[in-house]
Write a protein that holds these residues in place. Structure first.
Motif, PDB file in Angstrom:
ATOM      1  N   ASN A   1       0.865  -1.224   0.131  1.00  0.00           N
ATOM      2  CA  ASN A   1       0.006  -0.013  -0.117  1.00  0.00           C
ATOM      3  C   ASN A   1       1.062   1.188   0.056  1.00  0.00           C
ATOM      4  OD1 ASN A   1      -1.496   2.417   0.903  1.00  0.00           O
ATOM      5  ND2 ASN A   1      -2.960   0.874   1.614  1.00  0.00           N
ATOM      6  N   PRO A   2       0.937   1.872  -1.119  1.00  0.00           N
ATOM      7  CA  PRO A   2       1.837   3.082  -1.158  1.00  0.00           C
ATOM      8  C   PRO A   2       1.814   4.288   0.017  1.00  0.00           C
ATOM      9  CG  PRO A   2       0.313   3.296  -3.058  1.00  0.00           C
ATOM     10  CD  PRO A   2       0.131   1.906  -2.385  1.00  0.00           C
ATOM     11  N   PHE A   3       0.562   4.347   0.082  1.00  0.00           N
ATOM     12  CA  PHE A   3       0.187   5.631   1.078  1.00  0.00           C
ATOM     13  C   PHE A   3       0.491   5.125   2.691  1.00  0.00           C
ATOM     14  CE2 PHE A   3      -2.585   6.115  -2.471  1.00  0.00           C
ATOM     15  CZ  PHE A   3      -2.302   7.494  -2.873  1.00  0.00           C
ATOM     16  N   ARG A   4       0.147   3.892   3.057  1.00  0.00           N
ATOM     17  CA  ARG A   4       0.177   3.445   4.528  1.00  0.00           C
ATOM     18  C   ARG A   4       2.088   3.264   4.555  1.00  0.00           C
ATOM     19  NH1 ARG A   4      -2.880  -1.529   4.838  1.00  0.00           N
ATOM     20  NH2 ARG A   4      -0.904  -2.424   3.776  1.00  0.00           N
ATOM     21  N   ALA A   5       2.639   2.477   3.306  1.00  0.00           N
ATOM     22  CA  ALA A   5       4.016   2.488   3.398  1.00  0.00           C
ATOM     23  C   ALA A   5       4.880   3.713   3.535  1.00  0.00           C
ATOM     24  CB  ALA A   5       4.432   1.500   2.451  1.00  0.00           C
ATOM     25  N   SER A   6       4.262   4.473   2.741  1.00  0.00           N
ATOM     26  CA  SER A   6       5.161   5.737   2.851  1.00  0.00           C
ATOM     27  C   SER A   6       4.944   6.715   4.376  1.00  0.00           C
ATOM     28  CB  SER A   6       4.682   6.723   1.756  1.00  0.00           C
ATOM     29  OG  SER A   6       4.835   6.313   0.416  1.00  0.00           O
ATOM     30  N   TRP A   7       3.926   6.413   4.971  1.00  0.00           N
ATOM     31  CA  TRP A   7       3.394   7.081   6.075  1.00  0.00           C
ATOM     32  C   TRP A   7       4.443   6.489   7.025  1.00  0.00           C
ATOM     33  CZ3 TRP A   7       2.459  11.128   8.764  1.00  0.00           C
ATOM     34  CH2 TRP A   7       2.072  10.897  10.179  1.00  0.00           C
ATOM     35  N   ARG A   8       4.419   4.977   7.039  1.00  0.00           N
ATOM     36  CA  ARG A   8       5.356   4.205   8.025  1.00  0.00           C
ATOM     37  C   ARG A   8       7.028   4.628   7.861  1.00  0.00           C
ATOM     38  NH1 ARG A   8       2.470  -1.753   7.932  1.00  0.00           N
ATOM     39  NH2 ARG A   8       0.638  -0.987   9.375  1.00  0.00           N
ATOM     40  N   LEU A   9       7.030   4.658   6.649  1.00  0.00           N
ATOM     41  CA  LEU A   9       8.669   5.000   6.351  1.00  0.00           C
ATOM     42  C   LEU A   9       8.841   6.394   6.850  1.00  0.00           C
ATOM     43  CD1 LEU A   9      10.979   3.751   4.720  1.00  0.00           C
ATOM     44  CD2 LEU A   9      10.305   5.088   2.986  1.00  0.00           C
ATOM     45  N   ILE A  10       8.120   7.426   6.662  1.00  0.00           N
ATOM     46  CA  ILE A  10       8.514   8.747   6.921  1.00  0.00           C
ATOM     47  C   ILE A  10       8.271   8.735   8.595  1.00  0.00           C
ATOM     48  CG2 ILE A  10       7.608  11.263   7.044  1.00  0.00           C
ATOM     49  CD1 ILE A  10       6.389  10.366   4.159  1.00  0.00           C
ATOM     50  N   ASN A  11       7.258   8.262   9.109  1.00  0.00           N
ATOM     51  CA  ASN A  11       6.948   8.198  10.531  1.00  0.00           C
ATOM     52  C   ASN A  11       8.420   7.633  11.367  1.00  0.00           C
ATOM     53  OD1 ASN A  11       5.466   8.997  12.883  1.00  0.00           O
ATOM     54  ND2 ASN A  11       5.076   6.806  12.988  1.00  0.00           N
ATOM     55  N   GLY A  12       9.027   6.422  10.693  1.00  0.00           N
ATOM     56  CA  GLY A  12      10.116   5.836  11.293  1.00  0.00           C
ATOM     57  C   GLY A  12      11.253   6.476  11.145  1.00  0.00           C
ATOM     58  N   THR A  13      11.378   7.636  10.256  1.00  0.00           N
ATOM     59  CA  THR A  13      12.607   8.223  10.061  1.00  0.00           C
ATOM     60  C   THR A  13      12.575   9.316  10.596  1.00  0.00           C
ATOM     61  OG1 THR A  13      13.084   6.785   7.973  1.00  0.00           O
ATOM     62  CG2 THR A  13      14.321   8.855   8.359  1.00  0.00           C
ATOM     63  N   MET A  14      11.585  10.078  10.410  1.00  0.00           N
ATOM     64  CA  MET A  14      11.603  11.928  10.687  1.00  0.00           C
ATOM     65  C   MET A  14      11.517  12.119  12.431  1.00  0.00           C
ATOM     66  SD  MET A  14      11.511  13.211   7.769  1.00  0.00           S
ATOM     67  CE  MET A  14      10.874  14.794   7.565  1.00  0.00           C
ATOM     68  N   HIS A  15      11.588  10.956  13.270  1.00  0.00           N
ATOM     69  CA  HIS A  15      11.596  11.338  14.643  1.00  0.00           C
ATOM     70  C   HIS A  15      13.044  11.537  15.006  1.00  0.00           C
ATOM     71  CE1 HIS A  15      12.309   7.086  14.482  1.00  0.00           C
ATOM     72  NE2 HIS A  15      13.027   7.167  15.563  1.00  0.00           N
ATOM     73  N   ILE A  16      13.923  11.143  14.380  1.00  0.00           N
ATOM     74  CA  ILE A  16      15.294  11.378  14.436  1.00  0.00           C
ATOM     75  C   ILE A  16      15.647  12.870  14.014  1.00  0.00           C
ATOM     76  CG2 ILE A  16      17.737  10.453  14.048  1.00  0.00           C
ATOM     77  CD1 ILE A  16      16.584   7.926  13.078  1.00  0.00           C
ATOM     78  N   PRO A  17      16.220  13.493  15.006  1.00  0.00           N
ATOM     79  CA  PRO A  17      16.115  15.082  14.653  1.00  0.00           C
ATOM     80  C   PRO A  17      17.062  15.328  13.753  1.00  0.00           C
ATOM     81  CG  PRO A  17      16.189  14.662  17.177  1.00  0.00           C
ATOM     82  CD  PRO A  17      16.089  13.244  16.492  1.00  0.00           C
ATOM     83  N   ARG A  18      18.187  14.819  13.686  1.00  0.00           N
ATOM     84  CA  ARG A  18      19.165  15.256  12.500  1.00  0.00           C
ATOM     85  C   ARG A  18      18.560  14.741  11.247  1.00  0.00           C
ATOM     86  NH1 ARG A  18      24.870  11.950  13.657  1.00  0.00           N
ATOM     87  NH2 ARG A  18      25.258  12.867  12.027  1.00  0.00           N
ATOM     88  N   LEU A  19      17.965  13.547  10.991  1.00  0.00           N
ATOM     89  CA  LEU A  19      17.210  13.209   9.795  1.00  0.00           C
ATOM     90  C   LEU A  19      16.187  14.158   9.348  1.00  0.00           C
ATOM     91  CD1 LEU A  19      17.381   9.411   9.930  1.00  0.00           C
ATOM     92  CD2 LEU A  19      18.849  10.775   8.850  1.00  0.00           C
ATOM     93  N   PHE A  20      15.454  14.416  10.150  1.00  0.00           N
ATOM     94  CA  PHE A  20      14.413  15.226  10.177  1.00  0.00           C
ATOM     95  C   PHE A  20      15.043  16.557   9.439  1.00  0.00           C
ATOM     96  CE2 PHE A  20      11.694  18.696  11.346  1.00  0.00           C
ATOM     97  CZ  PHE A  20      10.554  18.674  10.850  1.00  0.00           C
ATOM     98  N   LEU A  21      15.725  17.296  10.081  1.00  0.00           N
ATOM     99  CA  LEU A  21      16.324  18.577   9.528  1.00  0.00           C
ATOM    100  C   LEU A  21      16.972  18.405   8.452  1.00  0.00           C
ATOM    101  CD1 LEU A  21      17.900  19.827  13.040  1.00  0.00           C
ATOM    102  CD2 LEU A  21      15.929  20.564  11.911  1.00  0.00           C
ATOM    103  N   ALA A  22      17.757  17.453   7.899  1.00  0.00           N
ATOM    104  CA  ALA A  22      18.467  17.046   6.817  1.00  0.00           C
ATOM    105  C   ALA A  22      17.646  16.884   5.666  1.00  0.00           C
ATOM    106  CB  ALA A  22      19.383  15.741   6.791  1.00  0.00           C
ATOM    107  N   ILE A  23      16.473  16.249   5.891  1.00  0.00           N
ATOM    108  CA  ILE A  23      15.497  15.711   4.874  1.00  0.00           C
ATOM    109  C   ILE A  23      14.825  16.995   4.546  1.00  0.00           C
ATOM    110  CG2 ILE A  23      13.306  14.639   4.341  1.00  0.00           C
ATOM    111  CD1 ILE A  23      14.683  12.221   5.928  1.00  0.00           C
ATOM    112  N   CYS A  24      14.440  17.967   5.497  1.00  0.00           N
ATOM    113  CA  CYS A  24      13.412  19.069   5.086  1.00  0.00           C
ATOM    114  C   CYS A  24      14.352  19.986   4.362  1.00  0.00           C
ATOM    115  CB  CYS A  24      13.000  19.682   6.408  1.00  0.00           C
ATOM    116  SG  CYS A  24      11.881  18.797   7.357  1.00  0.00           S
ATOM    117  N   ALA A  25      15.680  20.160   4.784  1.00  0.00           N
ATOM    118  CA  ALA A  25      16.840  21.097   4.006  1.00  0.00           C
ATOM    119  C   ALA A  25      16.943  20.600   2.628  1.00  0.00           C
ATOM    120  CB  ALA A  25      17.958  21.176   4.819  1.00  0.00           C
TER     121      ALA A  25
END
Length: 431
Positions: free
Chosen positions: A213-237
């Motif tokens: 499921n592309p939407f559920r998988a994408s949400w889980r992927l992002i949710n499992g990654t973006m909680h790490i502060p340095r990754l969140f900031l790097a991805i946003c930049a």
């Protein structure tokens, strides 16, 4: 750390580098030839040209948004070298579709050629979606940790040098669509042969249950990654950077034709200068950081990028257009007062952009365990794709309502300062 260029002597790096180089070259040879052919041969209206370019950019990005989660899961649970070979086989079909569109367009067939060309662009987006996580995630698996930044810089530099070559060549041959078709098939074959030499990169962690499921998988992927502060900031930049890049790439061809009043050879030159500048910036930042992964130069780099975009805007506003009914060729263009300033400001935009983004990609591949790197890059691609899609839609809408490409440059300047703020937060959090 060995000299980064020394990595090109290693079988654990050179085949991957060559495959990526040839793939990026082929993508941009076709895409640039298609955009130039549409801009100069199919359409005769600035709004239609900008809208087509924005639509093509949006369709290329869409698969990143829908399929990156699946691509990341597959890359982290399957031998990455095997996936690379499958992706390169698919490239033959994509180029057949796009070449058919170009040939039909040259023959004067209505509507169908545009549909085929846009379908090929979408296919290239799918191709890049599955290859993208691998080209970064495989580096920590094949290289020592001290060489990851150098390898990332070389991949980025090689990518933009290949874009440079593909863009320049497309500017000269886009009217000869049969030659474009022949070359794209030949390069696809060369890329498949180099892909077969990439050493195995098997799964490192436990097997994954694929979520289709592309939407559920994408949400889980992002949710499992973006909680790490340095990754969140790097991805946003990074997302802001590629949104800036997508806006610039969309507006360059119409801006060159309708504001700088120059022909396709100059449009190709502008895109080529942008590509080689990013390549230079990728190498320069690696030398400055000496292999140490850090964001300390990123805020200043993107602020300098904003300054050079503003300089480019100023140069374009004071440009002397060609006589009515004519377009500058390269020889005439470079002799126009202010041409040197236009080109130098473009070089600055690209160099500082490369210096900004390369360390951020290195953050993605070194912050998480090696068995999660592909999913981390895929999460980044999902967020990037969403931001770039929004950027492409906004460009399409604004240009359709009469906002000029020159005016859009000011929006790029503002976005650079947002990127600088994010990069500064990353620097303070990690360095």
């Amino acid at each position: 750390m060995i000299n980064a260029l020394g990595l090109l002597k290693r079988r654990r790096f050179l085949p991957l580098f060559s495959t990526q180089f040839l793939g990026a070259f082929n993508d941009n040879l076709f895409k640039t030839a298609m955009v130039l052919f549409a801009t100069y041969e199919i359409f005769a209206d600035p709004r239609q040209e900008s809208f087509f370019n924005a639509l093509a950019a949006g369709l290329f990005i869409l698969p990143f948004f829908l399929l990156s989660a699946l691509a990341g899961q597959i890359a982290d649970t399957t031998d990455k070298a095997r996936i690379i070979r499958y992706v390169k086989i698919a490239e033959f079909g994509i180029m057949a579709l796009g070449s058919g569109g170009l040939l039909l367009a040259r023959a004067g067939v209505p509507t169908i050629p545009v549909v085929l060309m846009l379908a090929a662009v979408t296919g290239l987006g799918v191709h890049s979606t599955f290859f993208g996580p691998i080209k970064y995630a495989i580096l920590p698996q094949h290289l020592d940790e001290d060489d990851v930044l150098g390898g990332t810089g070389l991949v980025e530099a090689g990518t933009y040098l290949s874009i440079l070559l593909g863009t320049i060549l497309a500017g000269f041959i886009y009217r000869s669509v049969a030659l474009v078709a022949l070359l794209t098939f030949a390069v696809a074959l060369a890329g498949y042969l180099t892909a077969r030499q990439v050493p195995p990169a098997p799964r490192l962690g436990p097997p994954l249950a694929l979520d289709l499921n592309p939407f559920r998988a994408s949400w889980r992927l992002i949710n499992g990654t973006m909680h790490i502060p340095r990754l969140f900031l790097a991805i946003c930049a990074i997302s802001f950077f590629w949104t800036i890049g997508s806006v610039l790439v969309v507006i360059f061809p119409p801006l060159v034709k309708n504001v700088l009043t120059a022909d396709a050879s100059v449009a190709s030159l502008v895109l080529a200068i942008f590509s080689i500048g990013v390549a230079i910036g990728s190498v320069v930042i690696n030398l400055m950081l000496r292999g140490h992964i850090s964001a300390r130069f990123s805020p200043a780099s993107v602020i300098a990028m904003a300054g050079t975009v503003l300089a480019f805007w100023f140069a374009v506003r004071h440009w002397t257009p060609a006589p009515a009914g004519t377009l500058y060729g390269i020889a005439d263009f470079i002799h126009v007062p202010g041409a040197a300033f236009v080109l130098l400001s473009l070089v600055g935009v690209a160099v500082f952009g490369g210096m900004f983004v390369v360390p951020l990609y290195a953050f993605l591949t070194t912050t998480v365990p090696k068995d999660q790197t592909a999913r981390t890059v895929a999460a980044n691609n999902v967020v990037n794709a969403g931001a770039m899609t929004i950027g492409s839609v906004l460009v399409a809408g604004l240009t359709w309502w009469g906002v000029t490409p020159n005016d859009l440059l000011l929006a790029v300047v503002a976005m650079c300062f947002v990127s600088a703020w994010l990069a500064q937060k990353l620097h303070l959090a990690c360095d």
